[in-house]
Design an enzyme around this catalytic site. Structure first.
Site, PDB file in Angstrom:
ATOM      1  N   ASP A  61       0.888  -1.158   0.000  1.00 22.82           N
ATOM      2  CA  ASP A  61       0.000   0.000   0.000  1.00 22.82           C
ATOM      3  C   ASP A  61       0.931   1.213   0.000  1.00 22.82           C
ATOM      4  O   ASP A  61       1.458   1.593   1.044  1.00 22.82           O
ATOM      5  CB  ASP A  61      -0.899  -0.003   1.237  1.00 22.82           C
ATOM      6  CG  ASP A  61      -1.797   1.221   1.294  1.00 22.82           C
ATOM      7  OD1 ASP A  61      -2.349   1.604   0.249  1.00 22.82           O
ATOM      8  OD2 ASP A  61      -1.929   1.809   2.381  1.00 22.82           O
ATOM      9  N   GLU A  98      -1.208  -1.489  -4.956  1.00 23.12           N
ATOM     10  CA  GLU A  98      -2.404  -0.710  -5.246  1.00 23.12           C
ATOM     11  C   GLU A  98      -2.096   0.320  -6.318  1.00 23.12           C
ATOM     12  O   GLU A  98      -1.043   0.952  -6.305  1.00 23.12           O
ATOM     13  CB  GLU A  98      -2.898  -0.016  -3.976  1.00 23.12           C
ATOM     14  CG  GLU A  98      -4.205   0.708  -4.166  1.00 23.12           C
ATOM     15  CD  GLU A  98      -4.766   1.280  -2.882  1.00 23.12           C
ATOM     16  OE1 GLU A  98      -5.499   2.279  -2.976  1.00 23.12           O
ATOM     17  OE2 GLU A  98      -4.466   0.742  -1.804  1.00 23.12           O
ATOM     18  N   ASP A 158      -2.423   0.996   7.363  1.00 21.73           N
ATOM     19  CA  ASP A 158      -1.672   0.838   6.113  1.00 21.73           C
ATOM     20  C   ASP A 158      -1.178  -0.593   5.933  1.00 21.73           C
ATOM     21  O   ASP A 158      -1.135  -1.104   4.812  1.00 21.73           O
ATOM     22  CB  ASP A 158      -0.505   1.825   6.073  1.00 21.73           C
ATOM     23  CG  ASP A 158      -1.002   3.259   6.031  1.00 21.73           C
ATOM     24  OD1 ASP A 158      -1.412   3.701   4.949  1.00 21.73           O
ATOM     25  OD2 ASP A 158      -1.002   3.914   7.082  1.00 21.73           O
TER      26      ASP A 158
END
Length: 173
Positions: free
Chosen positions: A8, A67, A139
Site C-alpha cells: 500500500d 495498489e 496501512d
C-alpha cells in the site's frame, strides 16, 4: 504454495503485507510499515526502495502486488503517490518479481465484498481472514488486503482455467 507481497504505497508511510497462499487458504507471514522521516521526497523514495528490497530479501515472495494510483483531489499528492509506487515497483522488478496492480475498489471488493468499504471494514476483514489476534495498523491492513486480493484473483483464474479444460474435454467426447 505461493508467497505474495502486497504494498500500500505512500510517500510518508508505505504499508506491506506478506501472506502464504495454498489450496485456497491464506496464512499470515508478516506486515508493517516503512516510515519515512520528514526529509525531501528523493530521500523518502530511496527509503521506500531500500525497505521494499529488504522485505523481498527477507520473505522471498513469489509475486508482488501493489495498489494502483487513484486520482486524489490534490494533483501534487497524486504525483508523490505515483513516485512512491514507482520506487516500490523498481525494487520488485530489480529482484525479478512479477508485478500485479489492483485498484482500491478491486481490493475492497475482494476482501470486504463492496468496493466502497471503509478502512475499518478492511482492517476487520483482514483480521478475520488471516485469523489475527490484533487489528493491524491501517496501512499494513491495506497491504495485506492487496495480498489477499491478488491471492483471490490468482485462485479465480486457476479455477476458471480448470473449468475451461473440463468444458473442452466434454466437447471432445
Amino acid at each position: 504454495m505461493a508467497i505474495f507481497l502486497g504494498i500500500d504505497p505512500g510517500s510518508r508511510l508505505t504499508g506491506f503485507g506478506v501472506i502464504r497462499y495454498q489450496h485456497g487458504k491464506a496464512e499470515y507471514l508478516g506486515s508493517g510499515c516503512i516510515r519515512m522521516q520528514k526529509e525531501p521526497l528523493p530521500h523518502r523514495l530511496k527509503t521506500i526502495y531500500q525497505g521494499v528490497s529488504e522485505i523481498i530479501t527477507q520473505y522471498q515472495p513469489d509475486e508482488f502486488a501493489i495498489e494502483q494510483v487513484f486520482m486524489a483531489r490534490n494533483a501534487d499528492s497524486a504525483l508523490k503517490l505515483g513516485q512512491a509506487r514507482g520506487a516500490a515497483i523498481v525494487a520488485a522488478v530489480n529482484l525479478d518479481l512479477p508485478v500485479f496492480e489492483y485498484s482500491a475498489r478491486q481490493i475492497k471488493q475482494s476482501v470486504v465484498g463492496t468496493g466502497g468499504a471503509e478502512k475499518e471494514q478492511v482492517q476487520q476483514m483482514v483480521m478475520q481472514m488471516l485469523k489475527l489476534n490484533a487489528t493491524p495498523q491501517a496501512d499494513a491492513a491495506d497491504a495485506l488486503a492487496v495480498s489477499l486480493c491478488h491471492a483471490h484473483t490468482r485462485q479465480s483464474l486457476i479455477n476458471m482455467s480448470g473449468q475451461a479444460r473440463k468444458t473442452v474435454r466434454r466437447r471432445l467426447r
